[in-house]
Motif scaffolding. Structure first.
Motif, PDB file in Angstrom:
ATOM      1  N   ARG A 264      43.303 -35.919  48.762  1.00 16.53           N
ATOM      2  CA  ARG A 264      43.864 -35.181  49.882  1.00 16.53           C
ATOM      3  C   ARG A 264      42.778 -34.420  50.639  1.00 16.53           C
ATOM      4  O   ARG A 264      41.710 -34.112  50.106  1.00 16.53           O
ATOM      5  CB  ARG A 264      44.923 -34.193  49.394  1.00 16.53           C
ATOM      6  CG  ARG A 264      46.199 -34.849  48.890  1.00 16.53           C
ATOM      7  CD  ARG A 264      47.188 -33.804  48.415  1.00 16.53           C
ATOM      8  NE  ARG A 264      47.546 -32.875  49.487  1.00 16.53           N
ATOM      9  CZ  ARG A 264      48.512 -33.059  50.376  1.00 16.53           C
ATOM     10  NH1 ARG A 264      49.234 -34.163  50.341  1.00 16.53           N
ATOM     11  NH2 ARG A 264      48.786 -32.163  51.295  1.00 16.53           N
ATOM     12  N   SER A 268      45.978 -34.397  55.216  1.00 15.04           N
ATOM     13  CA  SER A 268      47.028 -35.016  54.407  1.00 15.04           C
ATOM     14  C   SER A 268      48.433 -34.580  54.809  1.00 15.04           C
ATOM     15  O   SER A 268      49.367 -35.391  54.834  1.00 15.04           O
ATOM     16  CB  SER A 268      46.788 -34.718  52.926  1.00 15.04           C
ATOM     17  OG  SER A 268      45.588 -35.311  52.491  1.00 15.04           O
ATOM     18  N   ASP A 290      48.155 -39.790  46.211  1.00 10.96           N
ATOM     19  CA  ASP A 290      47.291 -38.626  46.465  1.00 10.96           C
ATOM     20  C   ASP A 290      46.292 -38.447  45.319  1.00 10.96           C
ATOM     21  O   ASP A 290      46.492 -37.651  44.408  1.00 10.96           O
ATOM     22  CB  ASP A 290      48.145 -37.360  46.618  1.00 10.96           C
ATOM     23  CG  ASP A 290      48.927 -37.349  47.922  1.00 10.96           C
ATOM     24  OD1 ASP A 290      48.438 -37.911  48.911  1.00 10.96           O
ATOM     25  OD2 ASP A 290      50.029 -36.784  47.949  1.00 10.96           O
TER      26      ASP A 290
END
Length: 402
Positions: A264, A268, A290
């Protein structure tokens, strides 16, 4: 040979420069029995807004490489921030130096040990932090050890920091990631015979044996065609362009899936919002991961049919090499650095950065033509074997050090 490598962060910190010098350092020890010491900070990761996560400072040995972690500090950060912003706004002559002081790290102990440390050669990557100037300043103060810069420069609009250019002109050798980087430096007055183009590499065996089925099973991808972006979820990487391009792809191949996997960043939240605004059928075709482990990375590449990073901010593009290592065709942006890595039509396809229409057409072309996918991927695999693996690159670097 006794070598010092300087890098702002080092394993277990994750990032391009960290991985580069980890692989190079360990291969120098393994292939040549060199004595390699890494000078670095104790920063594990940057958290944004100039906050960092730290690990213990001190000395340790990591895979036969000696590591000296110096305590990270940025004394007077608020004052330096004001000086940096003010000098940049007013275009004052010292603004370049104010920026480096603001970024840090300010580590007098590192500079002192650099002066005292006996070595045959010093090398630094990247050139965007104050740490890169410690060995350069040591030479200015009389240290005779030759210095190699591995720039890994992200060159936008042919601009290179004036202080960085000055430093490059005064070191013994420079390693460029691409021929594009070399040519820009030559246009700025750096002697061509000082610059060596190496690129970066992978461990081919880690990718050639990857099992993409584990990822397909995990995310219920079945036999759907999969387009993947694998890399940091950062602005400028072209993820937004890819997401828009996939909407055109889905109109013709609704079974296609989009896999976005990476750490991230501040972008994001915006990315997740963009996906949330898609129609329900389109949202169901997007998988976002992620973050993932290094061990899982090859399987993510192996799970896709087409790999896409239509980025505008690459200094090289190791992800293309990783995709080739897994036998996958790639699509990249037609920007200087990437054009030096991908041969358009031979081992990948190139499209203009930010062009949604051409990106969607390139994806559709590959999804519809299996023979083309196989040909591009095979040519990429050959390039990995001959140019972009750590053993080949380390041997070339060792000759530069000699």
């Amino acid at each position: 040979m006794k070598i010092i490598h300087f890098v702002n962060r080092y394993h277990p910190s994750i990032g391009g420069s960290q991985h580069l010098f980890k692989c190079i350092s360990e291969h120098l020890v393994t292939l040549f029995n060199d004595d390699v010491t890494v000078f670095t900070t104790n920063v594990l990761r940057a958290l944004g807004n100039q906050q960092v996560e730290l690990m213990p400072a001190g000395k340790e040995v990591v895979n036969s490489v000696k590591v000296r972690r110096f305590a990270f500090s940025r004394p007077g950060a608020s004052i330096l921030k004001l000086a940096f912003r003010g000098s940049r706004k007013l275009r004052l002559p010292f603004r370049d130096y104010a920026e480096f002081l603001y970024k840090g790290p300010i580590a007098p102990a590192m500079f002192q040990e650099t002066m005292d440390f006996k070595a045959d050669v010093m090398a630094v990557t990247p050139l965007g932090d104050l740490l890169a100037f410690y060995p350069y300043l040591a030479k200015r103060f009389g240290k005779k050890t030759p210095l190699v810069y591995w720039g890994a420069l992200h060159i936008l609009d042919n601009y290179i920091h004036p202080s960085i250019l000055k430093a490059i002109k005064n070191v013994e050798a420079y390693v460029a990631n691409t021929s594009y980087e070399r040519d820009v430096l030559v246009s700025k007055g750096i002697p061509k015979n000082k610059i060596h183009v190496l690129g970066v590499g992978i461990h081919p065996e880690s990718f050639s044996t990857a099992n993409g089925q584990t990822i397909r099973d995990k995310f219920v991808l079945d036999n759907h065609p999969v387009v993947a972006f694998i890399g940091r979820q950062a602005i400028g990487k072209g993820i937004d362009t890819l997401l828009n391009a996939m909407q055109a792809v889905w109109k013709k191949i609704p079974s296609a899936r989009l896999l976005i996997a990476g750490d991230r960043s501040t972008f994001s939240d915006q990315l997740h919002q963009m996906v949330g605004e898609l129609s329900t059928p389109e949202k169901d075709r997007v998988i976002i991961v992620d973050g993932f482990s290094e061990d899982e990375k090859p399987n993510l590449f192996a799970a896709c049919d087409v790999f896409v990073t239509a980025s505008g901010i690459e200094s090289f593009g190791i992800v293309y090499v990783e995709a080739w290592g897994c036998g996958k065709p790639v699509i990249g942006s037609r920007i200087g650095a990437v054009q030096s890595v991908i041969s358009d039509g031979k081992d990948g396809l190139l499209v203009p950065y930010g062009n949604v229409g051409q990106l969607s057409e390139a994806i559709l072309t590959l999804l519809k033509d299996e023979k083309l996918r196989i040909r591009l991927a095979e040519n990429g695999r050959i390039k990995v074997e001959t140019e972009y693996n750590w053993e080949v690159i380390t041997k070339k670097l060792r000759k530069i050090y000699e």
